[in-house]
Design a protein around this motif. Sequence first.
Motif, PDB file in Angstrom:
ATOM      1  N   ARG A  90       0.819  -1.214   0.000  1.00  0.00           N
ATOM      2  CA  ARG A  90       0.000   0.000   0.000  1.00  0.00           C
ATOM      3  C   ARG A  90       0.855   1.267   0.000  1.00  0.00           C
ATOM      4  NH1 ARG A  90      -5.841   0.397  -0.149  1.00  0.00           N
ATOM      5  NH2 ARG A  90      -5.732  -1.629   0.849  1.00  0.00           N
ATOM      6  N   ALA A  91       2.113   1.152   0.407  1.00  0.00           N
ATOM      7  CA  ALA A  91       2.976   2.330   0.519  1.00  0.00           C
ATOM      8  C   ALA A  91       3.213   3.026  -0.814  1.00  0.00           C
ATOM      9  CB  ALA A  91       4.319   1.934   1.144  1.00  0.00           C
ATOM     10  N   LYS A  92       2.979   2.323  -1.903  1.00  0.00           N
ATOM     11  CA  LYS A  92       3.296   2.912  -3.219  1.00  0.00           C
ATOM     12  C   LYS A  92       2.149   3.729  -3.817  1.00  0.00           C
ATOM     13  CE  LYS A  92       1.805  -1.243  -5.717  1.00  0.00           C
ATOM     14  NZ  LYS A  92       2.220  -2.393  -6.541  1.00  0.00           N
ATOM     15  N   VAL A  93       0.947   3.694  -3.209  1.00  0.00           N
ATOM     16  CA  VAL A  93      -0.216   4.278  -3.862  1.00  0.00           C
ATOM     17  C   VAL A  93      -0.620   5.644  -3.322  1.00  0.00           C
ATOM     18  CG1 VAL A  93      -1.094   1.962  -4.332  1.00  0.00           C
ATOM     19  CG2 VAL A  93      -1.914   3.190  -2.316  1.00  0.00           C
ATOM     20  N   PHE A  94       0.021   6.130  -2.278  1.00  0.00           N
ATOM     21  CA  PHE A  94      -0.382   7.407  -1.693  1.00  0.00           C
ATOM     22  C   PHE A  94       0.056   8.574  -2.578  1.00  0.00           C
ATOM     23  CE2 PHE A  94      -0.681   4.643   1.923  1.00  0.00           C
ATOM     24  CZ  PHE A  94      -1.725   5.164   2.666  1.00  0.00           C
ATOM     25  N   PRO A  95      -0.703   9.675  -2.534  1.00  0.00           N
ATOM     26  CA  PRO A  95      -0.287  10.860  -3.300  1.00  0.00           C
ATOM     27  C   PRO A  95       1.022  11.449  -2.789  1.00  0.00           C
ATOM     28  CG  PRO A  95      -2.199  11.329  -1.902  1.00  0.00           C
ATOM     29  CD  PRO A  95      -1.999   9.855  -1.882  1.00  0.00           C
ATOM     30  N   THR A  96       1.441  11.077  -1.573  1.00  0.00           N
ATOM     31  CA  THR A  96       2.720  11.545  -1.024  1.00  0.00           C
ATOM     32  C   THR A  96       3.787  10.452  -1.057  1.00  0.00           C
ATOM     33  OG1 THR A  96       1.764  11.057   1.158  1.00  0.00           O
ATOM     34  CG2 THR A  96       1.793  13.364   0.447  1.00  0.00           C
ATOM     35  N   SER A  97       3.554   9.364  -1.786  1.00  0.00           N
ATOM     36  CA  SER A  97       4.576   8.341  -1.993  1.00  0.00           C
ATOM     37  C   SER A  97       5.640   8.901  -2.939  1.00  0.00           C
ATOM     38  CB  SER A  97       3.941   7.093  -2.612  1.00  0.00           C
ATOM     39  OG  SER A  97       2.978   6.517  -1.756  1.00  0.00           O
ATOM     40  N   PRO A  98       6.881   8.318  -2.910  1.00  0.00           N
ATOM     41  CA  PRO A  98       7.283   7.113  -2.175  1.00  0.00           C
ATOM     42  C   PRO A  98       7.940   7.452  -0.838  1.00  0.00           C
ATOM     43  CG  PRO A  98       8.988   7.678  -3.733  1.00  0.00           C
ATOM     44  CD  PRO A  98       7.901   8.714  -3.901  1.00  0.00           C
ATOM     45  N   VAL A  99       8.061   6.431   0.000  1.00  0.00           N
ATOM     46  CA  VAL A  99       8.836   6.549   1.230  1.00  0.00           C
ATOM     47  C   VAL A  99      10.311   6.669   0.856  1.00  0.00           C
ATOM     48  CG1 VAL A  99       9.484   5.340   3.363  1.00  0.00           C
ATOM     49  CG2 VAL A  99       7.145   5.192   2.482  1.00  0.00           C
ATOM     50  N   SER A 100      11.056   7.463   1.612  1.00  0.00           N
ATOM     51  CA  SER A 100      12.479   7.659   1.332  1.00  0.00           C
ATOM     52  C   SER A 100      13.244   6.337   1.401  1.00  0.00           C
ATOM     53  CB  SER A 100      13.083   8.655   2.324  1.00  0.00           C
ATOM     54  OG  SER A 100      12.394   9.883   2.283  1.00  0.00           O
ATOM     55  N   ALA A 101      14.278   6.222   0.590  1.00  0.00           N
ATOM     56  CA  ALA A 101      15.016   4.968   0.471  1.00  0.00           C
ATOM     57  C   ALA A 101      15.734   4.572   1.756  1.00  0.00           C
ATOM     58  CB  ALA A 101      16.031   5.079  -0.670  1.00  0.00           C
ATOM     59  N   ASP A 102      16.032   5.557   2.632  1.00  0.00           N
ATOM     60  CA  ASP A 102      16.777   5.250   3.859  1.00  0.00           C
ATOM     61  C   ASP A 102      15.876   5.056   5.070  1.00  0.00           C
ATOM     62  OD1 ASP A 102      15.913   7.841   4.149  1.00  0.00           O
ATOM     63  OD2 ASP A 102      17.809   8.618   4.903  1.00  0.00           O
ATOM     64  N   ALA A 103      14.557   4.978   4.843  1.00  0.00           N
ATOM     65  CA  ALA A 103      13.612   4.956   5.971  1.00  0.00           C
ATOM     66  C   ALA A 103      12.868   3.630   6.065  1.00  0.00           C
ATOM     67  CB  ALA A 103      12.609   6.095   5.848  1.00  0.00           C
ATOM     68  N   ILE A 104      12.488   3.297   7.274  1.00  0.00           N
ATOM     69  CA  ILE A 104      11.571   2.201   7.552  1.00  0.00           C
ATOM     70  C   ILE A 104      10.185   2.805   7.756  1.00  0.00           C
ATOM     71  CG2 ILE A 104      10.954   0.428   9.251  1.00  0.00           C
ATOM     72  CD1 ILE A 104      13.319  -0.269   7.398  1.00  0.00           C
ATOM     73  N   LEU A 105       9.151   2.107   7.280  1.00  0.00           N
ATOM     74  CA  LEU A 105       7.797   2.641   7.323  1.00  0.00           C
ATOM     75  C   LEU A 105       7.055   2.121   8.549  1.00  0.00           C
ATOM     76  CD1 LEU A 105       5.536   4.264   5.906  1.00  0.00           C
ATOM     77  CD2 LEU A 105       4.894   2.135   4.748  1.00  0.00           C
TER      78      LEU A 105
END
Length: 237
Positions: A90-105
């Motif tokens: 689900r992390a890929k579908v938000f209008p504020t995606s993507p999560v930063s490459a160095d972060a854990i969600l």
Amino acid sequence: MSIRVEPLTLDTVHQLPPHTSRCLFWEIDPDAMSKSHDVCDSAFEKEAWISSVLLGWGSCGQFLFLDNAETNSEYVAGCAIYAPPNVVPRAKVFPTSPVSADAILLTTLYVDGFAEAEGFHQTLIQAVVADLVRRGVRAIEAFGHERDGEISWRDFHAVHQRAGDCRPHTCMISAARLRDADFIEVAPHPEFPRFRIELDSDHGWKADVESALTRLLESASLTMTPPAEPGKVSVGG
């Protein structure tokens, strides 16, 4: 009151709160879910996802235990779940995606009514921070939900792709709670802002000290000698 936080393990996954144990909002690809209104066994699917993350990446959750005075036993009053964003569809579908490459969600931060009133969600966040600092993670990010935010139909449909999908207020962390926990808004949005908190050795040091102080106070409360009754004198042995 006794407070205890323990990592989620394969042996304790069955202790997840009822909704959390069945909710697949984060764990199943929304595109796949949109093709069917039903999931055969949501609890099984959730346990399978957690097992996969635990075996492939490591610790991905924390339990908050509190005492139940009525039954003289402890119960699960909250939980937190977190994972690398590449295993959270689900992390890929938000209008504020993507999560930063160095972060854990951080996907889940649940506490019951009493624990929320007492601010124990902060205790869970401290446990998550301490775990990830020890593992060398640089940051935690989370998609917050603005409870009174206004959103376009397109953004809503992008996040919720099937009828019967869980609603944001049940399966997402409120933006207000993330702000209270010192997360910084890095991607603004009327309903789905993305937040981030940087991790460093200071976070781990503070969390370890707070944990040690909590254990010390709990130990002291158990071993402290009660005051002598009026008119009586205690004699040391």
